[in-house]
Design a protein around this motif. Structure first.
Motif, short mmCIF file in Angstrom:
data_model
loop_
_atom_site.label_atom_id
_atom_site.label_comp_id
_atom_site.label_asym_id
_atom_site.label_seq_id
_atom_site.Cartn_x
_atom_site.Cartn_y
_atom_site.Cartn_z
N PHE A 45 0.82 -1.21 0.00
CA PHE A 45 0.00 0.00 0.00
C PHE A 45 0.86 1.26 0.00
N ILE A 46 2.06 1.22 0.57
CA ILE A 46 2.88 2.43 0.67
C ILE A 46 3.34 2.91 -0.70
N ASN A 47 3.54 1.99 -1.64
CA ASN A 47 3.95 2.40 -2.98
C ASN A 47 2.85 3.17 -3.69
N LYS A 48 1.60 2.73 -3.53
CA LYS A 48 0.47 3.45 -4.13
C LYS A 48 0.31 4.83 -3.49
N CYS A 49 0.52 4.89 -2.20
CA CYS A 49 0.37 6.16 -1.49
C CYS A 49 1.46 7.15 -1.91
N PHE A 57 12.28 5.38 4.26
CA PHE A 57 13.26 6.06 3.42
C PHE A 57 13.73 5.20 2.24
N VAL A 58 13.67 3.90 2.38
CA VAL A 58 14.09 3.04 1.26
C VAL A 58 13.09 3.15 0.11
N SER A 59 11.82 3.02 0.41
CA SER A 59 10.79 3.18 -0.63
C SER A 59 10.76 4.61 -1.16
N ALA A 111 11.53 8.62 -5.41
CA ALA A 111 12.13 9.92 -5.71
C ALA A 111 13.12 9.82 -6.86
N PHE A 112 13.88 8.75 -6.90
CA PHE A 112 14.86 8.58 -7.99
C PHE A 112 14.15 8.46 -9.33
N VAL A 113 13.03 7.75 -9.37
CA VAL A 113 12.28 7.60 -10.63
C VAL A 113 11.76 8.95 -11.11
N TYR A 114 11.19 9.74 -10.21
CA TYR A 114 10.61 11.02 -10.62
C TYR A 114 11.69 12.05 -10.97
N LYS A 130 21.29 8.37 4.58
CA LYS A 130 22.17 8.01 3.48
C LYS A 130 21.40 7.81 2.17
N GLU A 131 20.20 7.23 2.29
CA GLU A 131 19.42 6.97 1.07
C GLU A 131 19.06 8.28 0.37
N LEU A 132 18.58 9.25 1.14
CA LEU A 132 18.19 10.53 0.54
C LEU A 132 19.40 11.38 0.18
N GLY A 133 20.52 11.18 0.85
CA GLY A 133 21.72 11.94 0.51
C GLY A 133 22.23 11.65 -0.89
#
Length: 518
Positions: free
Chosen positions: A129-133, A171-173, A178-181, A227-230
């Motif tokens: 569900f988090i991916n759809k959100c 943060f992983v999802s 974010a990388f795709v967009y 680290k993921e968002l950095g």
């Protein structure tokens, strides 16, 4: 049901007690409800619960009153746990909550409650569900963030804050989405560089594209230690540089300043060198900022609501003042971020030489005074860092042990930047208060309605008290009507003269033809 009050009472009673009714049917004695698929009572009431959620959604779509919407959303928050086995309903309710949250015409309370329900669903429902959100909340925001005005500015900031809160759950999802967009934004920018068409330029130089980058910049700057968002910092910097260099004409200086402001935010959060000062110094050396301004009647120009300068404001006094103030502020902010760095003296070499050249060429005394004050603060900070650096003993093979920042944020330049930021915030508060006072000022028509005696076109007055002797006052025609009447009379007279002259010409031509025949 014909009686609306009875229907209202029934709906309120049902939504208030539905949680207790389902718990009693399921025999859930625990305070926290745990769904058990082997529970016979739950299997028996599962179809009615599904029908209840489905019809509640249909009923909610028909509601127009904000108070009733608020009540339904508050009651829905209590029964979300029963929606866990129904994936189709989860998708439908997610879409409905996003529609309420992203609708600018919806009042504040339903929008906030819809976002809170969205956060509850994000926490309670399982992983897919988090991916759809994450996908839905970003797409709905981008579709509504196409324009900016005084009314939509606060709403846009609220929606960005909501997106950042949702993306901070996992943060992983969040990094994957974010990388795709961000990659899609980079592809749009690359197509604009390859084709150089007007439509591509409009797609890049738009508030929709700018707001999409603002979301990710705000996300990265709010959680700089992740680290993921950095890892998203470098592509965002490249995107902003590409936006600035796509079109360098002076009419797009507001867009450049927006991009440099985002670069400063990234530099402040990650302490990464973004080289935003180069684009600001280009603005200071532009011809439109140094030449004599054009005359104009415009009194106000705000960079918040513009990407491109309007033609009636371009190269005018207000254009020069607004662009110069924002450029100096961003340059001060950029230098203040690295004012305690060990490499600050080398960083300011080109800035100092460019500012000195600007002082020689500029004929505006106000601009020269501000640049002189900034030069003195930079020079004092350079001397302070050089003195601190002289106390260190190091060699090229000991660079890893050298501190990158020699002092806290108490340099003369950083203190000057803080004072400048405070004064700008006070000025913005005063301007916002003035605009709100102007909006609340009653109009002349409202005053005339509240005081009929002041109205020139009031009701007929009976002075003698006899109904037969009432003096009716004819309203005086307005200036626009009188002028229209005179212009129409002139036009009629000209048409008549023109027709008379045409008749004379026709008569003369007939006479000449008769003479020739004879």
């Amino acid at each position: 049901m014909d009686d609306p009050s009875a229907l209202n009472h029934l709906v309120v009673t049902l939504l208030t007690n539905v949680d207790l009714m389902i718990n009693s049917l399921v025999d859930s004695k625990k305070k926290e409800f745990n769904l058990d698929h082997n529970n016979k009572h739950w299997i028996a009431i599962k179809p009615p619960v599904y029908a209840f959620f489905f019809h509640l959604l249909h009923f909610f779509k028909q509601i127009l009153e904000p108070e009733m919407k608020t009540f339904i959303l508050k009651s829905l928050e209590k029964i979300l746990k029963y929606m866990l086995p129904f994936k189709k309903l989860q998708k439908l309710y997610l879409k409905r909550m996003l529609q309420i949250w992203s609708d600018p015409t919806t009042p504040d309370k339903p929008r906030i409650l819809a976002f809170l329900i969205l956060c509850r669903m994000l926490v309670q429902f399982p992983y897919p569900f988090i991916n759809k959100c994450l996908k839905g909340i970003y797409i709905y925001y981008i579709n509504t963030a196409k324009f900016v005005s005084e009314k939509t500015l606060a709403v846009d900031a609220f929606m960005r804050n909501c997106i950042v809160e949702v993306y901070s759950v996992d943060f992983v999802s969040s990094y994957q989405h974010a990388f795709v967009y961000i990659r899609e934004l980079a592809q749009q920018l690359r197509k604009a560089y390859q084709t150089h068409t007007r439509d591509r330029y409009k797609a890049i130089y738009s508030f929709q594209y700018l707001h999409s980058i603002k979301v990710w910049v705000q996300l990265v700057t709010k959680f700089p230690t992740q680290k993921e968002l950095g890892l998203l910092c470098y592509p965002l910097i490249q995107l902003l540089h590409g936006m600035i260099c796509l079109n360098t004409i002076p009419a797009y200086f507001p867009m450049r300043l927006h991009c440099v402001e985002l670069l400063n935010h990234l530099a402040n959060a990650s302490k990464v060198f973004t080289n935003g000062s180069f684009y600001l110094l280009e603005i200071l050396s532009s011809k439109e900022l140094l030449d004599k301004p054009k005359p104009s009647m415009a009194k106000q120009f705000s960079l918040k609501y513009h990407i491109k300068v309007p033609p009636n404001i371009f190269a005018t006094r207000i254009y020069q003042n607004t662009i110069f103030e924002q450029t100096i502020f961003l340059l001060t902010e950029y230098l203040a971020i690295f004012s305690s760095s060990i490499a600050f003296p080398e960083l300011c070499v080109f800035v100092l030489s460019s500012l000195r050249k600007f002082r020689k060429k500029c004929s505006n005394p106000i601009f020269c005074k501000q640049v002189k004050l900034l030069l003195t603060k930079i020079e004092l900070t350079v001397k302070l860092i050089q003195a601190k650096r002289a106390q260190l003993e190091f060699s090229p093979d000991q660079l890893a042990s050298i501190p990158k920042y020699l002092c806290d944020n108490n340099t003369p330049l950083y203190l000057y930047y803080q004072d400048l930021a405070r004064s700008r915030s006070k000025e913005q508060d005063l301007l916002s208060n003035r605009s709100s006072n102007v909006a609340e000022t009653p109009s002349i028509t409202d005053t005339a309605k509240s005081h009929p005696s002041r109205s020139r076109l009031g009701k007929d007055s009976n002075v003698t008290g006899n109904p037969s002797t009432v003096d009716t006052v004819k309203p005086r025609p307005s200036l626009n009507r009188a002028r229209k009447k005179t212009l129409s009379m002139r036009l009629v007279s000209r048409v008549r003269k023109h027709n008379n002259s045409n008749e004379d010409i026709v008569q003369d031509t007939n006479d000449t033809l008769l003479d020739t025949k004879q």
